[in-house]
Motif scaffolding. Structure first.
Motif, PDB file in Angstrom:
ATOM      1  N   ILE A   1       4.553  73.788  47.867  1.00 46.63           N
ATOM      2  CA  ILE A   1       4.884  72.372  47.652  1.00 46.63           C
ATOM      3  C   ILE A   1       5.465  71.791  48.937  1.00 46.63           C
ATOM      4  O   ILE A   1       6.345  72.404  49.557  1.00 46.63           O
ATOM      5  CB  ILE A   1       5.903  72.219  46.488  1.00 46.63           C
ATOM      6  CG1 ILE A   1       5.341  72.828  45.183  1.00 46.63           C
ATOM      7  CG2 ILE A   1       6.269  70.745  46.267  1.00 46.63           C
ATOM      8  CD1 ILE A   1       6.298  72.799  43.998  1.00 46.63           C
TER       9      ILE A   1
ATOM     10  N   ALA B   1       7.731  68.941  50.391  1.00 46.49           N
ATOM     11  CA  ALA B   1       8.771  68.060  49.846  1.00 46.49           C
ATOM     12  C   ALA B   1       9.347  67.133  50.925  1.00 46.49           C
ATOM     13  O   ALA B   1       9.547  67.546  52.069  1.00 46.49           O
ATOM     14  CB  ALA B   1       9.884  68.907  49.252  1.00 46.49           C
TER      15      ALA B   1
ATOM     16  N   ASP C   1      -0.296  72.661  47.399  1.00 43.17           N
ATOM     17  CA  ASP C   1      -0.743  72.320  46.048  1.00 43.17           C
ATOM     18  C   ASP C   1      -0.185  71.004  45.526  1.00 43.17           C
ATOM     19  O   ASP C   1      -0.686  70.472  44.540  1.00 43.17           O
ATOM     20  CB  ASP C   1      -0.352  73.446  45.082  1.00 43.17           C
ATOM     21  CG  ASP C   1      -0.932  74.765  45.538  1.00 43.17           C
ATOM     22  OD1 ASP C   1      -2.122  74.984  45.307  1.00 43.17           O
ATOM     23  OD2 ASP C   1      -0.198  75.552  46.191  1.00 43.17           O
ATOM     24  N   ALA C   2       0.885  70.525  46.138  1.00 49.75           N
ATOM     25  CA  ALA C   2       1.473  69.274  45.645  1.00 49.75           C
ATOM     26  C   ALA C   2       2.388  68.664  46.692  1.00 49.75           C
ATOM     27  O   ALA C   2       2.879  69.353  47.595  1.00 49.75           O
ATOM     28  CB  ALA C   2       2.268  69.534  44.371  1.00 49.75           C
TER      29      ALA C   2
ATOM     30  N   THR D   1       5.899  66.199  46.920  1.00 50.66           N
ATOM     31  CA  THR D   1       7.002  65.674  46.121  1.00 50.66           C
ATOM     32  C   THR D   1       7.944  64.861  46.998  1.00 50.66           C
ATOM     33  O   THR D   1       8.029  65.092  48.205  1.00 50.66           O
ATOM     34  CB  THR D   1       7.772  66.807  45.402  1.00 50.66           C
ATOM     35  OG1 THR D   1       8.841  66.221  44.654  1.00 50.66           O
ATOM     36  CG2 THR D   1       8.340  67.836  46.369  1.00 50.66           C
TER      37      THR D   1
ATOM     38  N   GLY E   1      11.743  70.264  46.640  1.00 53.26           N
ATOM     39  CA  GLY E   1      10.553  71.066  46.323  1.00 53.26           C
ATOM     40  C   GLY E   1      10.767  71.927  45.087  1.00 53.26           C
ATOM     41  O   GLY E   1       9.895  72.032  44.223  1.00 53.26           O
TER      42      GLY E   1
ATOM     43  N   TYR F   1       8.913  71.728  41.203  1.00 52.88           N
ATOM     44  CA  TYR F   1       8.224  72.808  40.479  1.00 52.88           C
ATOM     45  C   TYR F   1       8.479  72.679  38.972  1.00 52.88           C
ATOM     46  O   TYR F   1       7.567  72.809  38.160  1.00 52.88           O
ATOM     47  CB  TYR F   1       8.705  74.172  40.982  1.00 52.88           C
ATOM     48  CG  TYR F   1       8.214  75.292  40.108  1.00 52.88           C
ATOM     49  CD1 TYR F   1       6.922  75.795  40.250  1.00 52.88           C
ATOM     50  CD2 TYR F   1       9.022  75.821  39.097  1.00 52.88           C
ATOM     51  CE1 TYR F   1       6.452  76.798  39.414  1.00 52.88           C
ATOM     52  CE2 TYR F   1       8.565  76.813  38.259  1.00 52.88           C
ATOM     53  CZ  TYR F   1       7.281  77.297  38.420  1.00 52.88           C
ATOM     54  OH  TYR F   1       6.815  78.280  37.575  1.00 52.88           O
TER      55      TYR F   1
ATOM     56  N   PHE G   1       6.392  69.808  37.454  1.00 56.80           N
ATOM     57  CA  PHE G   1       5.005  69.774  37.937  1.00 56.80           C
ATOM     58  C   PHE G   1       4.084  68.974  37.019  1.00 56.80           C
ATOM     59  O   PHE G   1       3.222  68.227  37.452  1.00 56.80           O
ATOM     60  CB  PHE G   1       4.473  71.201  38.102  1.00 56.80           C
ATOM     61  CG  PHE G   1       3.375  71.298  39.112  1.00 56.80           C
ATOM     62  CD1 PHE G   1       3.652  71.613  40.434  1.00 56.80           C
ATOM     63  CD2 PHE G   1       2.048  71.035  38.758  1.00 56.80           C
ATOM     64  CE1 PHE G   1       2.648  71.682  41.377  1.00 56.80           C
ATOM     65  CE2 PHE G   1       1.028  71.096  39.705  1.00 56.80           C
ATOM     66  CZ  PHE G   1       1.337  71.427  41.015  1.00 56.80           C
TER      67      PHE G   1
END
Ligand code: KG4
Ligand code: ZN
Length: 418
Positions: A14, A16, A128-129, A131, A394, A398, A401
Motif C-alpha cells: 500500500i 500511503a 495494490d492500493a 491511501t 497505510g 489495510y 480496504f
C-alpha cells in the motif's frame, strides 16, 4: 482483497500519503497474512517543514500547502526508491490521462507539472492500493495529499482508501517491526495527544470506537507549542521543552541527592522544594469526574508567570528550564490521571498511546510507572511512529480496504471524527 498470493501467504503493498499538517509524508507498507496481518514498513519518508514555520511559532496553512505541493513528488519518488519499486519508463502519458490530471490538479499547477514529469519518467510500481489522510487536519494541507492520491489512483487504476488521521495514530501501534503488540487485547483505552487533538477513546475492537472525552480548548501539544512561543525557545515546542525539562531534572536530581541523603526515603521532589522560581502551574480538570481536558488555562498561567518576571529572569536559562519542567509535568499529570480513570472505569485490558506528545520520553517513563502495578498492558510505538508519518496511514488503510472509493467521492474533512 486486491492482493497477490505468494505461496500461501497473501501479500499486499500500500502506498500511503499524509499531509494533514506540516509534514509531507509518503510510505510504502507491505502486509502479509490474512487473519493475523503482519505489517512491514518498506519506506517511510517524512519531509518536515519545521524550518519554514519556525519564525511564526506555529503552522501557517497556506504556506504549508505550498510546501506540500513542492515536496510531494520528490518525497513520493524517494519512498518508491527506498522500497525498491521505482523503475524508469520510456512511455509517455496519453492525452486522455493528462486531461484527467489537469482536472484534478487544476488549482495546483506546480504539482501538476512535477507529476506529469514523474509519470513520463517512471513505470507504475507494483502496489495494490493508494491511501490518504482525509481528516482531521488543516484543510488546504489535506487537499494537497488528497489530490496527489487521486492522481495516482486514476493514472495507475488502483483503489483509493480514505483514512482518518486519529485512527491512524492508534494503528501506528500495529507496526510489526517494533510491535510486540500484534495481539492487542480489547477493550482498549487509547490516548491520542497531538498538536491538534487530545482524546480518550474506547476501542472495543478493531474499527469500533467511542470518544470518551477530549480537550475543550487547546490540545496538549498546542499547549506545549504555545508555551515555547511565549518563552521564545522555538517550534515545535514539545521536543524543545522535553530537552530543557530533562536538563532541569538532571541538574536538580543531583542536588536533590545531596539534599535527601539524610532522609533516603523522601521523594526526590521534596528535596527540590527550594526551587529558584517556585513555579507552580495548575493541573486543569484533574479532579473532575469526566474524561475531558482543558489546556488553554495552563498556557495562560505560563503567560502570567512569564509577565511578572523581569526581562533578565525571563531570558535566563534557569527560569526557562524550570518552566519547561513544570509545564511538561503538568501535562503529563493530567494525561496519566484521566487515562487511568478511563482504563479502570471501562475495565480496559490495553492502554494505547498515540500522537506526537506521546513521543515524549518522560511521559512514557511516567506512564509505564503509573501502570506498572495494574492489570493493563501499556503499548506505544517507536517515537518516530508517534509523530506524524504515512506508515500509520497505510496500516489503517489495510483495515478499511473494502471501503475504497472512487476518486470523485473523496474530499477533505478538516473536522472528521473517529
Ligand atoms: O501527531 P503530531 O506529529 O501532529 C499532529 O497530528 O498534530 O503531533 C505534533 C505535536 C506538536 O505539538 C509537538 O510539539 C508535539 O506533538 N511533540 C512532542 C514531542 N514531539 C512532538 N511533545 C512532547 N514531547 C515530544 N518529544
Ligand atoms: Zn498527528
Amino acid at each position: 482483497m486486491g492482493a497477490r498470493k505468494n505461496g500461501k501467504i497473501t501479500i499486499m503493498k500500500i502506498l500511503a500519503i499524509e499531509t494533514s499538517c506540516d509534514d509531507t509524508c509518503v510510505a510504502i507498507i507491505e502486509v502479509s497474512g490474512d487473519k493475523n496481518p503482519c505489517f512491514r514498513v518498506l519506506s517511510n519518508v517524512i519531509s518536515s517543514q519545521v524550518e519554514i514555520h519556525k519564525k511564526w511559532g506555529g503552522v501557517y496553512p497556506s504556506l504549508a500547502k505550498r510546501e506540500h505541493q513542492n515536496n510531494l513528488v520528490p518525497v513520493l519518488k524517494e519512498a518508491l526508491d527506498r522500497a525498491k519499486i521505482l523503475e524508469k519508463s520510456k512511455s509517455v502519458l496519453n492525452k486522455k490521462k493528462t486531461g484527467v490530471l489537469e482536472k484534478i490538479l487544476e488549482r495546483e499547477k506546480f504539482l501538476l507539472k512535477k507529476l506529469i514529469k514523474f509519470f513520463n519518467s517512471y513505470k507504475k510500481p507494483i502496489i495494490d492500493a493508494i491511501t490518504v489522510t482525509i481528516g482531521p487536519g488543516l484543510e488546504p494541507c489535506l487537499w494537497a495529499g488528497i489530490n496527489l492520491a487521486k492522481s495516482l489512483s486514476v493514472s495507475w487504476k488502483l483503489p483509493l482508501i480514505p483514512v482518518n488521521h486519529i485512527e491512524a495514530h492508534i494503528f501506528a501501534n500495529w507496526i510489526e517491526v517494533f510491535g510486540k503488540n500484534k495481539n492487542v487485547k480489547f477493550p482498549a483505552i487509547c490516548l491520542v495527544a497531538s498538536g491538534g487533538h487530545t482524546q480518550l477513546i474506547l476501542m472495543k475492537k478493531i474499527k469500533s470506537y467511542e470518544i470518551l472525552g477530549e480537550t475543550r480548548d487547546d490540545a496538549a501539544g498546542e499547549c506545549l507549542d504555545k508555551t515555547a512561543r511565549i518563552l521564545g525557545i522555538g517550534y515545535p515546542g514539545g521536543p524543545i521543552i522535553a530537552v530543557k525539562a530533562e536538563k532541569f531534572k538532571t541538574q536538580h536530581q543531583s542536588e536533590a541527592r545531596c539534599w535527601t541523603s539524610s532522609a533516603p526515603k523522601q521523594s526526590f521532589w521534596c528535596g527540590a522544594s527550594n526551587l529558584k522560581f517556585q513555579i507552580k502551574l495548575p493541573r486543569p480538570m484533574l479532579n473532575q469526574k469526566n474524561y475531558d481536558f482543558s489546556f488553554s488555562g495552563l498556557k495562560t498561567a505560563v503567560l502570567y508567570d512569564f509577565k511578572k518576571r523581569s526581562t533578565k529572569i525571563r531570558r535566563s536559562k534557569s527560569y526557562i528550564q524550570e518552566m519547561c519542567f513544570e509545564i511538561q509535568q503538568a501535562v503529563i499529570d493530567v494525561l496519566i490521571k484521566k487515562t487511568k480513570q478511563a482504563a479502570k472505569d471501562y475495565k480496559a485490558k490495553t492502554i494505547i498511546l498515540g500522537g506526537g506528545v506521546t513521543a515524549n520520553k518522560e511521559l512514557r517513563k511516567q506512564f509505564a510507572k503509573a501502570f506498572l502495578d495494574e492489570s493493563f498492558e501499556l503499548v506505544f510505538p517507536e517515537p518516530s511512529f508517534s509523530t506524524d508519518n504515512a506508515a500509520m496511514i497505510g496500516i489503517t488503510a489495510y483495515f478499511h480496504f473494502s471501503e475504497a472509493k472512487n476518486w470523485k467521492e473523496i474530499a477533505a474533512n478538516a473536522n472528521q471524527r473517529i
